[in-house]
Design a protein around this motif. Structure first.
Motif, mmCIF file in Angstrom:
data_model
loop_
_atom_site.group_PDB
_atom_site.id
_atom_site.type_symbol
_atom_site.label_atom_id
_atom_site.label_comp_id
_atom_site.label_asym_id
_atom_site.label_seq_id
_atom_site.Cartn_x
_atom_site.Cartn_y
_atom_site.Cartn_z
ATOM 1 N N HIS A 5 0.837 -1.196 0.000
ATOM 2 C CA HIS A 5 0.000 0.000 0.000
ATOM 3 C C HIS A 5 0.876 1.252 0.000
ATOM 4 O O HIS A 5 1.752 1.401 0.853
ATOM 5 N N THR A 6 0.620 2.148 -0.944
ATOM 6 C CA THR A 6 1.311 3.442 -0.996
ATOM 7 C C THR A 6 0.326 4.498 -1.492
ATOM 8 O O THR A 6 -0.680 4.163 -2.132
ATOM 9 N N SER A 7 0.618 5.754 -1.210
ATOM 10 C CA SER A 7 -0.316 6.813 -1.626
ATOM 11 C C SER A 7 0.376 8.163 -1.646
ATOM 12 O O SER A 7 1.520 8.309 -1.218
ATOM 13 N N ASP A 8 -0.359 9.148 -2.163
ATOM 14 C CA ASP A 8 0.017 10.563 -2.085
ATOM 15 C C ASP A 8 1.429 10.831 -2.596
ATOM 16 O O ASP A 8 2.243 11.463 -1.935
ATOM 17 N N TRP A 9 1.691 10.383 -3.821
ATOM 18 C CA TRP A 9 2.999 10.631 -4.429
ATOM 19 C C TRP A 9 3.186 12.110 -4.769
ATOM 20 O O TRP A 9 4.273 12.651 -4.646
ATOM 21 N N HIS A 10 2.137 12.737 -5.276
ATOM 22 C CA HIS A 10 2.190 14.155 -5.666
ATOM 23 C C HIS A 10 3.310 14.410 -6.684
ATOM 24 O O HIS A 10 4.117 15.341 -6.534
ATOM 25 N N LEU A 11 3.352 13.573 -7.702
ATOM 26 C CA LEU A 11 4.343 13.766 -8.757
ATOM 27 C C LEU A 11 4.170 15.148 -9.385
ATOM 28 O O LEU A 11 3.051 15.580 -9.676
ATOM 29 N N GLY A 12 5.282 15.838 -9.599
ATOM 30 C CA GLY A 12 5.249 17.176 -10.174
ATOM 31 C C GLY A 12 5.275 18.294 -9.164
ATOM 32 O O GLY A 12 5.333 19.469 -9.530
ATOM 33 N N ILE A 13 5.288 17.973 -7.883
ATOM 34 C CA ILE A 13 5.283 19.012 -6.853
ATOM 35 C C ILE A 13 6.648 19.701 -6.784
ATOM 36 O O ILE A 13 7.684 19.104 -7.123
ATOM 37 N N ALA A 42 -0.045 -7.762 -5.254
ATOM 38 C CA ALA A 42 -0.912 -6.657 -5.666
ATOM 39 C C ALA A 42 -0.424 -5.358 -5.022
ATOM 40 O O ALA A 42 -0.100 -5.330 -3.833
ATOM 41 N N LEU A 43 -0.400 -4.304 -5.819
ATOM 42 C CA LEU A 43 0.007 -2.967 -5.366
ATOM 43 C C LEU A 43 -1.217 -2.069 -5.351
ATOM 44 O O LEU A 43 -1.928 -1.958 -6.360
ATOM 45 N N LEU A 44 -1.480 -1.417 -4.204
ATOM 46 C CA LEU A 44 -2.600 -0.485 -4.062
ATOM 47 C C LEU A 44 -2.044 0.928 -3.953
ATOM 48 O O LEU A 44 -1.288 1.224 -3.024
ATOM 49 N N ILE A 45 -2.412 1.796 -4.897
ATOM 50 C CA ILE A 45 -1.960 3.189 -4.902
ATOM 51 C C ILE A 45 -3.197 4.050 -4.682
ATOM 52 O O ILE A 45 -4.058 4.155 -5.564
ATOM 53 N N THR A 46 -3.282 4.692 -3.508
ATOM 54 C CA THR A 46 -4.567 5.268 -3.088
ATOM 55 C C THR A 46 -4.636 6.790 -3.225
ATOM 56 O O THR A 46 -4.906 7.504 -2.275
#
Length: 410
Positions: A5-13, A42-46
């Motif tokens: 489980h991973t989240s909130d990458w905010h690519l481009g910040i 399985a990878l969950l990107i939230t």
């Protein structure tokens, strides 16, 4: 089977004009390695894949390169991606049919059928283990907007009804021994926020209760809050948090992804995996503010060479207390940093505080940062009029606040 489980990458910040691309490159490389090392199924990107609805080309390239690299290295890996409040649902959903061919399920926005009911075929995702058997069902819910709850007068009740329909449909699909997991990109009641999360939860209007998730659920993968945390003391309902600090307020967070091992219908092990920090965020001074001379002296004491071969130069926030104008302040700070292994990101100026007596009744210095908009409105009204605002006026303010928050939500 194993989930990650991973989240909130905010690519481009960016932070203080400094791009974070190299930090994201290092993180995604590390993440792909963890998927292989931990034999993840399985990878969950939230949610909040991107920092803006219209992300720069470099951010989109990182996203697609990561997905392509995962499929090349782990061709049986299931990936579930949901949209967050920073994401454009249409942009995420546009290549969904193509990505499906690579075992990537994207749900950028809440999917409904023509009759208004949830699109169960899109929102319920079977997850397979290493032998190709369905070992779990994922109720994949993206960020819910007010328009998604239809005619429901109360957003919270409407969101609960949507989740309830999805859980009922998932229970009908899953077989004995198959686990039930869920995603969400939302503010949960009791969650700890930072200054970089948009105030969509302001006044509790959009906060969801933890009991929205049934007790027999194996795991709930949440996104939106950048601090990794469990919800309501339930270790299987948690935010993974952002993979890197997105503001100086987050510089001391323990950034992580979460590994979940399922055995049958339950989570047998839930283990946070710490993410290596490749760039530090420094605040000078560490707490509060200091006179310019003290700040300059501390800046000159910073290292002049890299502290580790694989690290990027730290970003520095400077907080200066001023009792008079300093026209050359920025030049003085930049000269102090000359030759130092660090980059200036932000200068904060702190001026003498106004007299307490000048603040509205019921408000003390800095207390306004802990008040809801409604409480601040009442305090200011009492200061001006000497009494509490009429009920009709409070209701009008509440209505205006809701409309403003909805316009702020992409």
């Amino acid at each position: 089977m194993r989930l990650l489980h991973t989240s909130d990458w905010h690519l481009g910040i960016t932070l203080g004009g400094h791009p974070r691309e190299q930090e994201h490159v290092r993180f995604l490389t590390w993440l792909r390695g963890m998927l292989q090392e931990q034999s993840v199924d399985a990878l969950l990107i939230t949610g909040d894949i991107f920092d803006a609805a219209n992300p720069p080309a470099a951010a989109q390239r990182l996203y697609y390169d990561f997905l392509a690299g995962c499929h090349a290295a782990l061709p049986t890996l299931d990936i579930v991606i949901i949209g967050g409040n920073h994401d454009s649902p249409g942009r995420l959903d546009a290549p969904a049919e193509l990505l499906n061919r690579f075992r990537v399920r994207v749900i950028g926005g809440f999917a409904s059928q023509p009759d208004g009911k949830p699109d169960f075929e899109r929102l319920l995702v079977p997850l397979t283990n290493a032998t190709g058997d369905v070992a779990a069902w994922c109720v994949a819910v993206p960020f819910i907007r007010p328009s998604d709850v239809g005619l429901a007068e109360d957003f919270r009740q409407g969101a609960q009804a949507l989740y309830a329909q999805l859980f009922e449909a998932a229970q009908q699909r899953r077989q004995p021994g198959q686990a039930l997991v869920a995603t969400g990109h939302a503010f949960m009641v009791g969650g700890q926020v930072s200054d970089t999360e948009r105030p969509i939860e302001c006044g509790g209007l959009y906060a969801l209760p933890p009991d929205i998730f049934p007790e027999d659920i194996a795991y709930v993968a949440l996104g939106h809050l950048h601090r990794a945390q469990c919800v309501a003391n339930r270790p299987n309902v948690r935010y993974s948090g952002s993979p890197l600090p997105l503001s100086f307020a987050e510089r001391d967070y323990a950034h992580q992804v979460v590994l979940i091992e399922l055995e049958g219908e339950c989570a047998a092990r839930i283990e946070p995996l710490p993410i290596p920090r490749v760039r530090d965020l420094l605040r000078v001074p560490r707490q509060g503010a200091a006179p310019l001379a003290a700040v300059l002296d501390e800046l000159r004491q910073l290292p002049t060479t890299p502290t580790a071969p694989d690290k990027l130069p730290p970003l520095v926030e400077v907080c200066v207390q001023l009792d008079r104008p300093q026209p050359n302040l920025k030049d003085d700070i930049e000269r102090a940093l000359n030759g130092v292994w660090a980059e200036l990101a932000r200068i904060e100026l702190v001026h003498p505080q106004p007299d307490r007596a000048a603040l509205p009744d019921g408000l003390s210095q800095n207390s306004h940062t802990n008040l809801t908009p409604e409480a601040m409105f009442r305090a200011c009204y009492r200061d001006k009029r000497g009494s509490d605002p009429p009920e009709a006026l409070e209701q009008a303010f509440h209505t205006l606040l809701q409309e403003t928050l909805q316009e702020m939500t992409p």
